[in-house]
Write a protein that holds these residues in place. Structure first.
Motif, PDB file in Angstrom:
ATOM      1  N   THR A 141       5.378   3.205  -5.261  1.00  0.00           N
ATOM      2  CA  THR A 141       4.015   3.235  -4.724  1.00  0.00           C
ATOM      3  C   THR A 141       3.084   2.270  -5.439  1.00  0.00           C
ATOM      4  O   THR A 141       1.902   2.187  -5.085  1.00  0.00           O
ATOM      5  N   VAL A 154       4.940   6.821   1.221  1.00  0.00           N
ATOM      6  CA  VAL A 154       3.980   7.862   0.918  1.00  0.00           C
ATOM      7  C   VAL A 154       2.840   7.830   1.935  1.00  0.00           C
ATOM      8  O   VAL A 154       2.410   6.764   2.386  1.00  0.00           O
ATOM      9  N   ASP A 172      10.451   6.502   3.953  1.00  0.00           N
ATOM     10  CA  ASP A 172       9.968   7.366   2.879  1.00  0.00           C
ATOM     11  C   ASP A 172       8.573   7.005   2.376  1.00  0.00           C
ATOM     12  O   ASP A 172       8.143   7.510   1.338  1.00  0.00           O
ATOM     13  N   ALA A 215      -1.404   7.907  -3.244  1.00  0.00           N
ATOM     14  CA  ALA A 215      -0.390   8.389  -4.180  1.00  0.00           C
ATOM     15  C   ALA A 215      -1.087   9.095  -5.344  1.00  0.00           C
ATOM     16  O   ALA A 215      -2.164   8.689  -5.787  1.00  0.00           O
TER      17      ALA A 215
END
Length: 616
Positions: free
Chosen positions: A210, A199, A197, A203
């Motif tokens: 994050t 990013v 998952d 971000a």
């Protein structure tokens, strides 16, 4: 619970020498040794000294570096500084096991404090620490069902698990395994996030997932899961690191995050807290797995990202550093989340967390250079000059590495019986040479490690030579970065330091370039190495000073006039290959850690035939 392959040596068992001792002494004379005098957050009114001042993470963060620094240098004054904090902490424990400032009930800050106590106990054998931690963990077992981990503690629960494992190793208790499982159930699943998952690109909103410092700490969680009995975590960790490199990697071995994960353009920065926490995670991973891979990355981060984000005299630091950093000024930049001042050098540029937390970087590297296996053998995690005192073997490690290619390891004392000496052979080195008492030995590393097993005698000398060709790596837009050994190379356009008036502490500084920075380098398409003239000199008393850089690499480049500033930073390198009709000129590259202004990701120029200059 499973056991780690290696066990850390206590602070003080590894005595830094040569350039590393100089670096630690600079830190003792600079920010760390003087911080209590110039920064109220760790001054006498700190909540962690019983006062009414800051009572969250800054006192424990500061101690997390002060303790290993004091015992590594065997510095009486620094030990005295640390001891008053330790004594207050130990005396603060309530009958139910809770401890720390009364006005702060955050689980997270206790996680840092426990790391401090672990190091202190290893350094001093203070018998109070183990029962202190037993009482605290009994309290935590009882309290977590009604008061679970929250906010930062959820993202950083692996630091709690690390302390539980440390205590279980010294005072085994099934209840600790149960507590570790409870904490794990409340902690972010970093392995899944980083592999499935993560990013992509910068971000755009806050998330604990994050936040770059959380990611740096979270890297150790898969290995801690393996310690708790889960399988397949090493493969998951390898995928996580590869994913970070692919989406957010920087030439220094770090990943971006200014303050949130920021993609892989070299104008984006990374936070100093993330640098030191990544180093600590890698040190833990190297001990758990006994693998040389983590030592490779540890050196790359330490000798580049850590060195460059603090002044050469260790009196000021940045909050964010940029791989391509051509101005360190108060100005708006393309950060994911930051103020205007995080890349100036000073006492507290932007948030104060890095002012408190930077201190652990070099001292923990020093205490982690070598670790011990179950039989008392010693294993190299990273290389630097030092004396090592293990239970069964003592070593004198003589070297100017990473500025030189040779590491000589002489046995100073050895107990009877055969033991292993495990030497790391970096993955970047294809032609390592190894001798024992002058006799050549084969070099066939497994997982980055060559193991020598014999009954050692005082005077035995192992010499490891690690040839360092200039390596080429391809970066964003086909740009190139150059590396020699663990050092990333950089072009510095010169530096003009300008003091900022009316600033606290030891001073704040902006840095401006003396000349042009926008040069491309001539390399062949797809090249993995570069022929260049390399000059070396012994490290100075300030090993990472610009004027006395220990390594200089001469190559050639040309001015790229369309590559300019964008939002007060060097724009991303234009797509390579780049055409330039400018006059070729010699380019001198130095270690990234010596350059506070620099370019380390260069547009690639197609080579062309020319004459007209000679190297100075």
């Amino acid at each position: 619970m499973n056991e780690a392959r290696l066990r850390s040596l206590p602070p003080g068992a590894i005595a830094p020498r040569g350039w590393l001792r100089d670096q630690l002494q600079l830190q003792a004379d600079g920010l760390t040794g003087r911080l209590e005098e110039v920064w109220p957050d760790v001054g006498p009114n700190s909540g962690w000294l019983g006062g009414s001042g800051e009572s969250w993470e800054r006192g424990p963060y500061y101690l997390d570096g002060l303790v290993p620094l004091a015992w590594s240098l065997d510095d009486v004054g620094l030990k005295h500084k640390a001891s008053k904090w330790i004594e207050w902490m130990l005396a603060s424990q309530r009958p139910d096991g809770w401890f720390g400032p009364a006005g702060n009930d955050d689980w997270w800050t206790r996680m840092v404090a426990l790391k401090v106590l672990m190091q202190y106990a290893e350094a001093t054998d203070d018998p109070r620490v183990v029962p202190f931690m037993q009482r605290y963990f009994a309290y935590q077992r009882a309290a977590l069902p009604e008061r679970p981990l929250q906010k930062w503690a959820v993202a950083r629960g692996q630091e709690n698990i690390l302390a539980i494992l440390w205590l279980h190793e010294r005072a085994p208790d099934p209840a600790l395994a149960s507590l570790a499982a409870t904490v794990l159930s409340m902690t972010v699943d970093w392995g899944t996030y980083l592999t499935e998952d993560l990013v992509q690109g910068p971000a755009t909103r806050f998330s604990h997932l994050t936040h770059v410092v959380n990611v740096a700490m979270g890297l150790k969680l898969p290995a801690l899961r393996e310690m708790l009995g889960e399988q397949g975590q090493r493969d998951l960790l390898n995928k996580a690191l590869a994913n970070l490199d692919r989406l957010h990697g920087q030439a220094t071995g770090m990943f971006s995050g200014d303050e949130w994960l920021a993609g892989n353009s070299p104008h984006h920065g990374t936070e100093l807290c993330a640098v030191v926490e990544t180093m600590f995670s890698l040190e833990v991973l190297a001990r758990i797995y006994g693998s040389g891979v983590f030592g490779d990355r540890l050196e790359r981060v330490a000798f580049n990202a850590l060195a460059a984000t603090v002044t050469a005299d260790m009196t000021a630091h940045q909050y964010h550093q940029q791989p391509n950093q051509v101005l360190a000024t108060i100005a708006r930049r393309d950060w994911t989340y930051s103020s205007d001042a995080p890349n100036i050098f000073g006492l507290e540029p932007h948030f104060g967390c890095c002012t408190a937390n930077l201190h652990q970087g070099w001292p923990k590297l020093a205490t982690s250079l070598w670790a011990e296996d179950a039989e008392g053998g010693l294993a190299a995690i990273a290389y630097a000059p030092c004396l090592v005192r293990g239970r069964a073997i003592g070593l004198d490690v003589s070297t100017d590495y990473p500025f030189d290619e040779t590491v000589a390891v002489r046995v100073t004392e050895a107990a009877s019986g055969a033991r292993r000496l495990s030497l790391r052979v970096p993955a970047w080195c294809d032609d390592a040479r190894l001798t024992l008492n002058g006799e050549d030995l084969p070099v066939a590393p497994a997982d980055g490690i060559v193991v020598l097993s014999r009954e050692w005698k005082a005077g035995d000398t192992v010499t490891l030579r690690l040839p360092m060709p200039v390596r080429v790596e391809t970066r964003l837009n086909g740009a190139v970065s150059l590396h020699i050994g663990p050092l990333t190379l950089a072009y510095c356009p010169g530096e003009i330091w300008r003091g900022i008036p009316d600033t606290p502490g030891l001073g704040d500084w902006e840095v401006m370039p003396r000349g042009s920075w926008n040069y491309g380098l001539e390399t062949e398409a797809g090249a993995v190495s570069l022929q260049a003239l390399v000059e070396r000199r012994p490290p100075s008393r300030q090993p990472f000073a610009l004027a006395t850089a220990p390594v200089r690499v001469m190559t050639k480049g040309r001015f790229v006039k369309e590559w300019r500033l964008e939002d007060n930073s060097a724009a991303p390198p234009p797509p390579s290959p780049v055409t330039s009709n400018q006059t070729p000129r010699p380019i001198t590259l130095i270690p990234y850690g010596c350059a506070r202004l620099r370019i380390c990701e260069f547009p690639r120029l197609e080579p062309q035939e020319f004459t007209g200059y000679v190297f100075d």
